[in-house]
Scaffold this motif. Structure first.
Motif, short mmCIF file in Angstrom:
data_model
loop_
_atom_site.label_atom_id
_atom_site.label_comp_id
_atom_site.label_asym_id
_atom_site.label_seq_id
_atom_site.Cartn_x
_atom_site.Cartn_y
_atom_site.Cartn_z
N THR A 88 0.94 -1.39 0.16
CA THR A 88 -0.07 0.10 0.06
C THR A 88 0.88 1.32 -0.01
N GLY A 89 2.15 1.09 -0.09
CA GLY A 89 2.96 2.24 -0.39
C GLY A 89 2.60 2.85 -1.56
N ALA A 90 2.06 2.18 -2.43
CA ALA A 90 1.51 2.87 -3.78
C ALA A 90 0.48 3.86 -3.60
N PHE A 91 -0.15 4.22 -2.36
CA PHE A 91 -0.92 5.21 -2.20
C PHE A 91 -0.25 6.71 -1.76
N VAL A 92 1.09 6.49 -1.35
CA VAL A 92 1.98 7.49 -1.17
C VAL A 92 2.41 7.74 -2.78
N LEU A 93 2.71 7.19 -3.62
CA LEU A 93 3.23 7.36 -4.98
C LEU A 93 1.91 8.06 -5.73
N ALA A 94 0.66 7.55 -5.41
CA ALA A 94 -0.42 8.01 -6.34
C ALA A 94 -0.64 9.50 -5.64
N ALA A 95 -0.61 9.68 -4.47
CA ALA A 95 -0.97 11.17 -3.99
C ALA A 95 0.44 12.17 -4.39
N ALA A 96 1.48 11.52 -4.57
CA ALA A 96 2.45 12.33 -5.24
C ALA A 96 2.51 12.57 -6.84
N GLY A 97 1.23 11.95 -7.43
CA GLY A 97 1.22 12.11 -9.01
C GLY A 97 2.07 11.31 -9.54
N LEU A 98 2.90 10.20 -9.12
CA LEU A 98 3.82 9.66 -9.74
C LEU A 98 3.04 8.65 -10.53
N ARG A 136 0.44 2.38 -15.19
CA ARG A 136 -0.09 1.06 -14.87
C ARG A 136 0.45 0.85 -13.34
N ALA A 137 0.00 0.44 -12.18
CA ALA A 137 0.37 0.20 -11.05
C ALA A 137 -0.64 -0.85 -10.36
N THR A 138 -0.06 -1.28 -9.32
CA THR A 138 -0.83 -2.20 -8.56
C THR A 138 -0.42 -2.16 -6.88
N THR A 139 -1.38 -2.78 -6.03
CA THR A 139 -0.93 -2.79 -4.77
C THR A 139 -1.61 -4.06 -4.11
N HIS A 140 -1.82 -4.17 -2.99
CA HIS A 140 -2.41 -5.50 -2.41
C HIS A 140 -3.67 -5.60 -2.89
N TRP A 141 -4.28 -6.77 -3.17
CA TRP A 141 -5.45 -6.88 -3.90
C TRP A 141 -6.84 -6.51 -2.93
N ALA A 142 -6.63 -6.37 -2.08
CA ALA A 142 -7.62 -6.05 -1.00
C ALA A 142 -7.91 -4.50 -1.02
N ALA A 200 -7.96 2.52 -7.08
CA ALA A 200 -8.67 3.19 -8.27
C ALA A 200 -9.58 4.07 -8.20
N ALA A 201 -10.45 3.96 -7.10
CA ALA A 201 -11.55 4.93 -7.03
C ALA A 201 -11.11 6.20 -6.20
N PRO A 215 -8.51 7.99 -10.11
CA PRO A 215 -8.90 7.38 -11.21
C PRO A 215 -8.04 7.67 -12.35
N GLU A 216 -6.98 8.37 -12.39
CA GLU A 216 -5.96 8.44 -13.41
C GLU A 216 -5.04 7.61 -13.58
N VAL A 217 -4.93 6.65 -12.38
CA VAL A 217 -4.14 5.56 -12.25
C VAL A 217 -4.69 4.26 -12.94
N GLU A 218 -3.88 3.54 -13.84
CA GLU A 218 -4.36 2.17 -14.33
C GLU A 218 -4.22 1.13 -13.31
N VAL A 219 -5.05 0.91 -12.48
CA VAL A 219 -4.95 -0.22 -11.40
C VAL A 219 -5.05 -1.41 -11.76
N ASP A 220 -4.11 -2.41 -11.97
CA ASP A 220 -4.25 -3.77 -11.98
C ASP A 220 -4.05 -4.64 -10.80
N PRO A 221 -5.03 -5.14 -10.57
CA PRO A 221 -5.20 -5.99 -9.17
C PRO A 221 -4.66 -7.65 -9.31
N ASP A 222 -4.47 -7.66 -10.60
CA ASP A 222 -3.96 -9.24 -11.18
C ASP A 222 -2.45 -9.61 -11.26
N VAL A 223 -1.48 -8.77 -10.80
CA VAL A 223 -0.07 -8.98 -11.07
C VAL A 223 0.65 -8.60 -9.79
#
Length: 340
Positions: free
Chosen positions: A125-135, A140-146, A152-153, A156-164
């Motif tokens: 879930t460190g991805a939330f920090v990167l997303a907040a930074a606009g990176l 395309r990005a991922t984080t824990h499937w949960a 993504a919500a 919305p500008e991030v292409e979230v892939d839950p399957d990798v």
């Protein structure tokens, strides 16, 4: 140098072999609410060189604005967040409370580090920090499937892939949860130092040396640790015969099942198809031979079941992102990545 890196069943665009230079300083960005598992994983991978690996290793810096609470532990960082800006690689461990916005000083520091040229990777879930930074905007990005739906919500500008397991966009990388954080860290070592060194790190940690980033996060029925599983004999049998032109029918015949039934077992156990699994094993073998021998590309093509140098170059370039010759020059066993 950059290009397409296709790992497992996923396709990512990112830094290629030979494209990352001087990736020596690793800064771990910490703040209150970080999870200790992912932080410990990164520290274990990058802090100490495995036995027998020559050349300089990584210089690890734990960076935070002040003493922080990591799980139940109190941690005193070695440096302030401003140190992120001078790092080659910045790693953001998992963020515990995804319902809260990450601290502004952390977000700003991560953004500034990336703008200064750092490679930035998030674990879980460190991805939330990167997303907040606009990176992650437009990437395309991922984080824990949960938490992929939340990410993504909220972004919305991030292409979230839950399957990798992880996604490599070159200067920005994201991973799924827990064990996938280790996969991404080993992937970074592999990019910087080659497969032999990454495998040495994996041996020290007693973990599998490589799981492709495109592998599914959640495998419904992992291969059980028992001798009577349908694939328990087949997989080592196939690995011992990578120099042969194996087909799905050959695998199915050896496993004494139909091709369709074999495909179901492969998907359940490995998260991929029999042919994609075979290709991954062939590419891994080619990497090892390129790093550890002076064999010609034609010889390696034959040894890995690719048939011709042209076929090997096509698959290797498409999978790794550079031709075999370039990979060999960059990643010889025990040789650090050249500076500049």
């Amino acid at each position: 140098m950059s290009g397409d890196i296709r790992t497992g069943t996923g396709t990512t665009t990112g830094t290629t072999a030979g494209g990352r230079t001087g990736a020596r300083t690793v800064a771990l960005a910490v703040t209150d609410g970080m999870l200790h598992f992912e932080l410990s994983v990164a520290y274990e991978v990058f802090d100490a060189a495995p036995v027998g690996v020559a050349g300089p290793w990584y210089d690890v810096a734990v960076c935070g604005s002040e003493a922080v609470q990591v799980g139940r532990f109190r941690l005193e960082p070695d440096h302030g967040l401003d140190r992120l800006r001078g790092a080659d690689t910045v790693i953001v461990p998992a963020w515990a409370d995804v319902d809260e916005e990450p601290p502004a000083d952390l977000v700003d520091a991560v953004r500034a580090a990336h703008e200064a040229g750092a490679r930035v990777a998030s674990l879980c879930t460190g991805a939330f920090v990167l997303a907040a930074a606009g990176l992650l905007d437009g990437r395309r990005a991922t984080t824990h499937w949960a938490h992929t739906d939340v990410l993504a919500a909220r972004h919305p500008e991030v292409e979230v892939d839950p399957d990798v397991l992880y996604v490599d966009n070159g200067s920005v990388l994201t991973s799924a949860g827990k064990a996938a954080a280790l996969d991404l860290c080993l992937h970074l070592v592999r990019l910087d130092r080659g497969s032999s060194v990454a495998n040495a790190v994996a041996r020290r940690l007693v973990v599998p040396p490589h799981r492709a980033g495109g592998q599914a996060q959640f495998v419904a029925a992992p291969v059980p640790a028992r001798d009577d599983h349908p694939l328990s004999d087949l997989l080592p049998w196939a690995v011992d015969r990578l120099g042969q032109p194996l087909t799905v029918e050959d695998l199915a015949r050896q496993a004494r099942m139909s091709s369709r039934n074999l495909g179901r077992h492969f998907r359940a156990a490995t998260g991929t198809t029999p042919l994609q699994w075979l290709l991954t094993q062939r590419i891994r073998r080619a990497q090892e031979l390129l790093e550890t021998t002076d064999n010609s590309i034609d010889t390696i093509a034959t040894a890995t079941g690719m048939g011709t140098a042209t076929t090997l170059r096509r698959h290797f370039n498409r999978t790794i992102g550079v031709p075999p010759d370039t990979y060999r020059r960059t990643f010889r066993a025990g040789t650090p990545r050249p500076e500049g």
